[in-house]
Design a protein around this motif. Structure first.
Motif, PDB file in Angstrom:
ATOM      1  N   LYS A  28       0.877  -1.238   0.099  1.00 28.49           N
ATOM      2  CA  LYS A  28      -0.116  -0.068  -0.123  1.00 28.49           C
ATOM      3  C   LYS A  28       0.973   1.054   0.003  1.00 28.49           C
ATOM      4  CE  LYS A  28      -3.260  -2.712   2.774  1.00 28.49           C
ATOM      5  NZ  LYS A  28      -3.617  -2.796   4.229  1.00 28.49           N
ATOM      6  N   SER A  29       1.194   1.586  -1.164  1.00 26.53           N
ATOM      7  CA  SER A  29       2.269   2.807  -1.229  1.00 26.53           C
ATOM      8  C   SER A  29       1.466   4.045  -1.499  1.00 26.53           C
ATOM      9  CB  SER A  29       3.076   2.565  -2.497  1.00 26.53           C
ATOM     10  OG  SER A  29       4.169   3.447  -2.676  1.00 26.53           O
ATOM     11  N   ASN A  33      -1.405   0.665  -4.977  1.00 28.31           N
ATOM     12  CA  ASN A  33      -1.872  -0.646  -4.075  1.00 28.31           C
ATOM     13  C   ASN A  33      -1.415  -2.003  -5.017  1.00 28.31           C
ATOM     14  OD1 ASN A  33      -2.803   0.766  -1.840  1.00 28.31           O
ATOM     15  ND2 ASN A  33      -4.962   0.420  -2.559  1.00 28.31           N
ATOM     16  N   GLY A  49       5.036   3.659   2.036  1.00 28.85           N
ATOM     17  CA  GLY A  49       3.697   3.282   2.670  1.00 28.85           C
ATOM     18  C   GLY A  49       3.739   2.012   3.504  1.00 28.85           C
ATOM     19  N   ASP A  50       2.711   1.242   3.389  1.00 30.14           N
ATOM     20  CA  ASP A  50       3.109  -0.052   4.193  1.00 30.14           C
ATOM     21  C   ASP A  50       3.086  -1.502   3.166  1.00 30.14           C
ATOM     22  OD1 ASP A  50       2.304   1.540   6.302  1.00 30.14           O
ATOM     23  OD2 ASP A  50       0.326   1.348   6.089  1.00 30.14           O
ATOM     24  N   ASP A  52       2.683  -5.754   3.646  1.00 23.74           N
ATOM     25  CA  ASP A  52       2.240  -6.959   4.523  1.00 23.74           C
ATOM     26  C   ASP A  52       2.864  -8.317   3.715  1.00 23.74           C
ATOM     27  OD1 ASP A  52       0.843  -5.724   6.161  1.00 23.74           O
ATOM     28  OD2 ASP A  52      -0.965  -5.773   4.814  1.00 23.74           O
ATOM     29  N   ASN A  61       4.064  -7.091   9.140  1.00 21.05           N
ATOM     30  CA  ASN A  61       3.679  -5.923   8.499  1.00 21.05           C
ATOM     31  C   ASN A  61       4.640  -4.947   8.909  1.00 21.05           C
ATOM     32  OD1 ASN A  61       2.169  -3.807   7.879  1.00 21.05           O
ATOM     33  ND2 ASN A  61       0.861  -3.623   9.614  1.00 21.05           N
ATOM     34  N   LEU A  62       5.139  -4.277   7.832  1.00 16.96           N
ATOM     35  CA  LEU A  62       6.135  -2.971   8.117  1.00 16.96           C
ATOM     36  C   LEU A  62       5.183  -1.730   7.627  1.00 16.96           C
ATOM     37  CD1 LEU A  62       9.143  -4.396   6.172  1.00 16.96           C
ATOM     38  CD2 LEU A  62       8.582  -4.541   8.711  1.00 16.96           C
ATOM     39  N   GLU A  63       5.151  -0.692   8.538  1.00  7.71           N
ATOM     40  CA  GLU A  63       4.343   0.460   8.342  1.00  7.71           C
ATOM     41  C   GLU A  63       5.179   1.548   8.173  1.00  7.71           C
ATOM     42  OE1 GLU A  63       1.788   0.498  11.920  1.00  7.71           O
ATOM     43  OE2 GLU A  63       0.226  -0.652  10.671  1.00  7.71           O
ATOM     44  N   LYS A  64       4.670   2.685   7.344  1.00  7.77           N
ATOM     45  CA  LYS A  64       5.179   3.822   7.227  1.00  7.77           C
ATOM     46  C   LYS A  64       6.945   3.864   6.790  1.00  7.77           C
ATOM     47  CE  LYS A  64       2.054   6.156  10.110  1.00  7.77           C
ATOM     48  NZ  LYS A  64       2.052   6.928  11.062  1.00  7.77           N
ATOM     49  N   ILE A  65       7.106   2.925   5.617  1.00  9.42           N
ATOM     50  CA  ILE A  65       8.430   2.849   5.142  1.00  9.42           C
ATOM     51  C   ILE A  65       8.754   3.267   3.888  1.00  9.42           C
ATOM     52  CG2 ILE A  65       8.655   0.581   6.376  1.00  9.42           C
ATOM     53  CD1 ILE A  65       8.277  -0.880   3.800  1.00  9.42           C
TER      54      ILE A  65
END
Length: 84
Positions: A28-29, A33, A49-50, A52, A61-65
């Protein structure tokens, strides 16, 4: 394992992390997506973004990367950009 993706995540803070037998990668950039499954076409891109990674036992899950990725022959490589 057949019909799965091998994932390699590179970062300065954690080094190399490897996940095996991943069935789904969900990106989810900022601008798009993307859902990646085994045998997906080769792809290269930037993510803001995120992301999974999932299989029956793993949900990472990596968030706000911010990073760069490449998928070829069911091997997904992600290089994370980190502020030092």
């Amino acid at each position: 394992m057949e019909n799965s993706i091998k994932v390699k995540i590179f970062s300065l803070s954690n080094g190399l992390e490897q996940l095996d037998e991943i069935k789904i990668i969900r990106i989810k950039s900022r601008d798009y997506n993307l859902l990646i499954m085994p045998d997906y076409m080769p792809v290269l891109g930037e993510i803001q973004g995120d992301i999974d990674f999932e299989n029956k036992d793993v949900h990472k899950n990596l968030e706000k990367i911010t990073g760069y990725y490449m998928l070829t022959d069911n091997e997904f490589s992600l290089i994370l950009r980190e502020d030092i």
